[in-house]
Structure formats: C-alpha cells, structure tokens
Design an enzyme around this catalytic site. Structure first.
Site, PDB file in Angstrom:
ATOM      1  N   LEU A 165     -18.065  -3.060  -0.082  1.00  0.00           N
ATOM      2  CA  LEU A 165     -18.827  -2.136  -0.928  1.00  0.00           C
ATOM      3  C   LEU A 165     -18.439  -2.266  -2.402  1.00  0.00           C
ATOM      4  O   LEU A 165     -18.779  -1.411  -3.213  1.00  0.00           O
ATOM      5  CB  LEU A 165     -18.626  -0.692  -0.467  1.00  0.00           C
ATOM      6  CG  LEU A 165     -19.248  -0.349   0.880  1.00  0.00           C
ATOM      7  CD1 LEU A 165     -18.858   1.064   1.312  1.00  0.00           C
ATOM      8  CD2 LEU A 165     -20.766  -0.485   0.826  1.00  0.00           C
ATOM      9  N   GLY A 185     -16.783   0.565  -4.024  1.00  0.00           N
ATOM     10  CA  GLY A 185     -17.660   1.725  -4.153  1.00  0.00           C
ATOM     11  C   GLY A 185     -18.865   1.523  -5.039  1.00  0.00           C
ATOM     12  O   GLY A 185     -19.797   2.341  -5.016  1.00  0.00           O
ATOM     13  N   SER A 192     -13.426  -5.233   0.539  1.00  0.00           N
ATOM     14  CA  SER A 192     -14.308  -4.720  -0.522  1.00  0.00           C
ATOM     15  C   SER A 192     -15.779  -5.054  -0.280  1.00  0.00           C
ATOM     16  O   SER A 192     -16.485  -5.488  -1.192  1.00  0.00           O
ATOM     17  CB  SER A 192     -13.886  -5.229  -1.901  1.00  0.00           C
ATOM     18  OG  SER A 192     -12.686  -4.622  -2.322  1.00  0.00           O
ATOM     19  N   LEU A 234     -21.273  -0.542  -4.773  1.00  0.00           N
ATOM     20  CA  LEU A 234     -22.494  -0.800  -4.025  1.00  0.00           C
ATOM     21  C   LEU A 234     -22.964   0.404  -3.211  1.00  0.00           C
ATOM     22  O   LEU A 234     -23.978   0.322  -2.522  1.00  0.00           O
ATOM     23  CB  LEU A 234     -22.302  -2.020  -3.117  1.00  0.00           C
ATOM     24  CG  LEU A 234     -22.317  -3.366  -3.850  1.00  0.00           C
ATOM     25  CD1 LEU A 234     -21.912  -4.495  -2.921  1.00  0.00           C
ATOM     26  CD2 LEU A 234     -23.693  -3.641  -4.469  1.00  0.00           C
ATOM     27  N   THR A 235     -22.250   1.524  -3.298  1.00  0.00           N
ATOM     28  CA  THR A 235     -22.746   2.754  -2.682  1.00  0.00           C
ATOM     29  C   THR A 235     -23.738   3.467  -3.595  1.00  0.00           C
ATOM     30  O   THR A 235     -24.472   4.347  -3.143  1.00  0.00           O
ATOM     31  CB  THR A 235     -21.594   3.732  -2.388  1.00  0.00           C
ATOM     32  OG1 THR A 235     -21.044   4.211  -3.634  1.00  0.00           O
ATOM     33  CG2 THR A 235     -20.509   3.067  -1.564  1.00  0.00           C
ATOM     34  N   GLY A 236     -23.705   3.149  -4.879  1.00  0.00           N
ATOM     35  CA  GLY A 236     -24.544   3.830  -5.867  1.00  0.00           C
ATOM     36  C   GLY A 236     -23.882   5.031  -6.508  1.00  0.00           C
ATOM     37  O   GLY A 236     -24.455   5.652  -7.405  1.00  0.00           O
ATOM     38  N   LYS A 237     -22.662   5.369  -6.079  1.00  0.00           N
ATOM     39  CA  LYS A 237     -22.050   6.595  -6.609  1.00  0.00           C
ATOM     40  C   LYS A 237     -21.620   6.477  -8.069  1.00  0.00           C
ATOM     41  O   LYS A 237     -21.405   7.493  -8.732  1.00  0.00           O
ATOM     42  CB  LYS A 237     -20.863   7.016  -5.748  1.00  0.00           C
ATOM     43  CG  LYS A 237     -19.669   6.085  -5.767  1.00  0.00           C
ATOM     44  CD  LYS A 237     -18.590   6.617  -4.831  1.00  0.00           C
ATOM     45  CE  LYS A 237     -17.360   5.737  -4.788  1.00  0.00           C
ATOM     46  NZ  LYS A 237     -16.352   6.254  -3.838  1.00  0.00           N
ATOM     47  N   TYR A 253       0.807  -1.219   0.000  1.00  0.00           N
ATOM     48  CA  TYR A 253       0.000   0.000   0.000  1.00  0.00           C
ATOM     49  C   TYR A 253       0.840   1.269   0.000  1.00  0.00           C
ATOM     50  O   TYR A 253       1.957   1.273   0.511  1.00  0.00           O
ATOM     51  CB  TYR A 253      -0.923   0.010   1.218  1.00  0.00           C
ATOM     52  CG  TYR A 253      -1.948  -1.085   1.245  1.00  0.00           C
ATOM     53  CD1 TYR A 253      -2.252  -1.828   0.103  1.00  0.00           C
ATOM     54  CD2 TYR A 253      -2.625  -1.403   2.428  1.00  0.00           C
ATOM     55  CE1 TYR A 253      -3.192  -2.848   0.152  1.00  0.00           C
ATOM     56  CE2 TYR A 253      -3.568  -2.413   2.475  1.00  0.00           C
ATOM     57  CZ  TYR A 253      -3.844  -3.146   1.337  1.00  0.00           C
ATOM     58  OH  TYR A 253      -4.777  -4.142   1.388  1.00  0.00           O
TER      59      TYR A 253
END
Length: 350
Positions: free
Chosen positions: A240, A243, A238, A245-248, A53
């Site tokens: 989400l 990301g 993961s 699954l946040t809808g963004k 990372y």
C-alpha cells in the site's frame, strides 16, 4: 486462505503475511496480540518481524516487537501454528543493536549475537525464516536513489557474502534457523548468494523481501526472472506504499495517528510523479467499483512471483479489510488497465 510454497523448501506459507513493525510504537502489546489472534483465525500462518522493529528505529524501542510476539506465543501456546520470519540488520551506523556498541555489520559475531537475542525476545528456540534485512554492501536502498543503482565504491570492511552465508549455515546446523532469506536485495546480490550456495554447499536462500506496489514494480525488471528460474519468491512489503495507495493522504492530508502525521517518514512515496500516479490508480479503482486499498492489494496478491504479501495495520478493522482484499480476483481486463496506467507513470517510488 491460499497457501504457497516458500522457495524450494518443504514449507507452505499463507499468501498473506502479517507484518508487525507497528507493535511497540503505534500499537500496544494487547493490540499486537489481538492482531495475531485475528490473523490466525483468518488462516494466516506467516508472521514477519525483525530485530530492528518497531518503526521508526530507536534505541529505546528496538526489539519490542519481537518481545510482543514472544509474550503472545507464551500466552497462547501457538508457536507450532506459525511460520515465523525475522531479520538481522545490515550495514548501519547505528550502534544500539550490539552489546559492544559496534556499528551494524553482517559478520559472524554480530549475526550470532543477533540470532540469540531474536530467540530470547521471541521466546522460541528456532526461527523458520531468517532474513538479511539489507546488504552489508554500500548500496542505494529504501528509496534513497530514484534510479535504483549508482556506482558505489565498496567499503574497506565489507563482509563477503560467502562469510555471511557460512555463519547462517552454522546456525541452521545448530537448529536455531530453518531457512534463510534476503531483503532489500538486488538481482546481482541474490545471484551471488545462490552461487555461493551451489559452489560452497551452503544454505539456499528461499525468498527475497522487497518493496512492491503499484508505485514500485522494479522487482519485475530482473528479480521476477530469478523467481521463475530459481524459485526465490517475493515477500512483498509496502503493497500500500506506506498508506499512500489507500487514499488517506490525498491532497496532503495527514490523518491523526497516521505514520506521516506521527513520524514524517514517508518521503519514499512523495517523489515527482507519485501523486499523479496514485490518482490514476484511484480513478481506476472507482471505475472498477473497488476501494483504492482493494485495487492495490488485489494487484500485488495476483502476481505469480509473489510468495506472500505482507500487510500491516494499526487496528483490527484495517487488518480484516486488508485480508478481504487479497481474495479479490481482478480479472484480465482490470490487469490490462493497470498495466496501461503503469506504462504511463512507471516506477515513481522505487
């Protein structure tokens, strides 16, 4: 904050784990410190990082995330309050991890070098959970193969699992590591590690960190039984779906500052059927008076084989909302409706 046992160890970790892979790329050192402050305040005692990372992996940034954690430990004096997990890279053609420019392998010399560098960057003399980020074997991984597995000829220089585990055993004896875990591993690989532990008297893996979300429930096929019988619990990353699954990202949107906009690395969650599956869960969330994020995280947190759910955020508001979502009890009816959607859409993003 709920606490759960880490495998068969005597350690209890928070059921929510703080992910760190944005620190040093999307997030500054000060922002990383603020996230750790908030996480500790909210009862999270479990942080996950890696020598790789921040993401995306680059030679010029590699190791920055651990350095940020290390400066936080030094500034706050909080090392004893945190169960710290880190990782060593598996087989990779990247050559910037090792001083001699070698490609990444899970050999004795490389693991020992990695651990010593982990400890120096983290400003600590031990790591609570040390994980193999991905196998030394030639395997499909990170969503590169939509059917999960395909025949692969072993590489001629494949490091035997027993050899890798023996190195880790010596590092445990030396006090540099407390426990060991796996990541991005299969049922076969996990059982081979357990067998080596039992037959060779080597350390037992405590956990496995794999992707798990509404769009990827492949862990349930074989690995969930290993958890139930062998207590090798899932550290779910993961939850989400990066990301999605946040809808963004609905309708192809790429919000400024998002990973998709910055790095274009979201292909794992752009597979055939993924959008339709996500929309089904968005609709269900609305019917349940939840946000898409709340539904996705509450579901992962509810699974009996999940030891801890790893959440990452780029700001404190997101982090707080994600922690709150883990406290939602979906109830039997909502879980049944999730399963109905899953039977229709399946694992669109393995």
């Amino acid at each position: 904050m709920e606490m759960r046992k880490l495998g068969r160890t005597d350690i209890e970790v928070s059921s929510v784990c703080l992910g760190t892979m944005t620190w040093g790329e999307q997030n500054t050192e000060a922002e990383g410190h603020a996230q750790m402050d908030l996480a500790l305040e909210r009862g999270i005692n479990f942080f996950d990082t890696a020598e790789l990372y921040p993401i995306p992996p680059k030679a010029e940034t590699q190791g920055r995330t651990e350095e940020i954690i290390g400066t936080w430990f030094k500034a706050r004096g909080t090392r004893d309050k945190v169960i710290l997990a880190s990782k060593v890279v598996g087989r990779t053609g990247n050559t910037w991890f090792r001083d001699d420019g070698s490609e990444g392998r899970l050999t004795r010399s490389q693991i020992e070098e990695a651990v010593n560098k982990n400890l120096k960057r983290l400003q600590t003399d031990y790591i609570d959970l040390y994980q193999i980020h991905w196998p030394d074997r030639v395997v499909s991984q990170f969503g590169t193969n939509p059917t999960i597995w395909q025949p692969q000829d072993p590489a001629p220089d494949e490091t035997p699992i027993e050899e890798t585990l023996s190195v880790l055993a010596d590092l445990v004896k030396a006090g540099k590591l407390r426990h060991i875990g796996l990541s991005n591993e299969s049922a076969w690989g996990t059982m081979r590690y357990l067998q080596a532990s039992e037959t060779k008297g080597l350390p037992r893996v405590a956990s496995i960190q794999n992707a798990y979300s509404l769009l990827n429930r492949t862990f349930e096929t074989n690995l969930a039984e290993i958890d139930a019988r062998e207590q090798v619990g899932l550290l779910a990353y993961s939850p989400l779906a990066q990301g999605f699954l946040t809808g963004k990202y609905r309708g192809g949107a790429r919000p400024a500052g998002s990973r998709w906009a910055l790095f274009d690395r979201q292909q794992r969650y752009q597979t055939p059927g993924a959008e339709a599956a996500a929309e089904a869960y968005f609709d269900l969330a609305e019917q349940l008076s939840l946000t898409p994020t709340e539904l996705a995280l509450a579901f992962v947190h509810s699974r009996p084989f999940v030891t801890s759910m790893i959440i990452g955020a780029t700001n404190l508001d997101q982090l707080g909302q994600d922690i709150d979502a883990a406290e939602i009890d979906l109830g039997h009816e909502a879980l049944e409706r999730i399963n109905t959607a899953y039977q229709i859409h399946g694992n669109t993003c393995p």
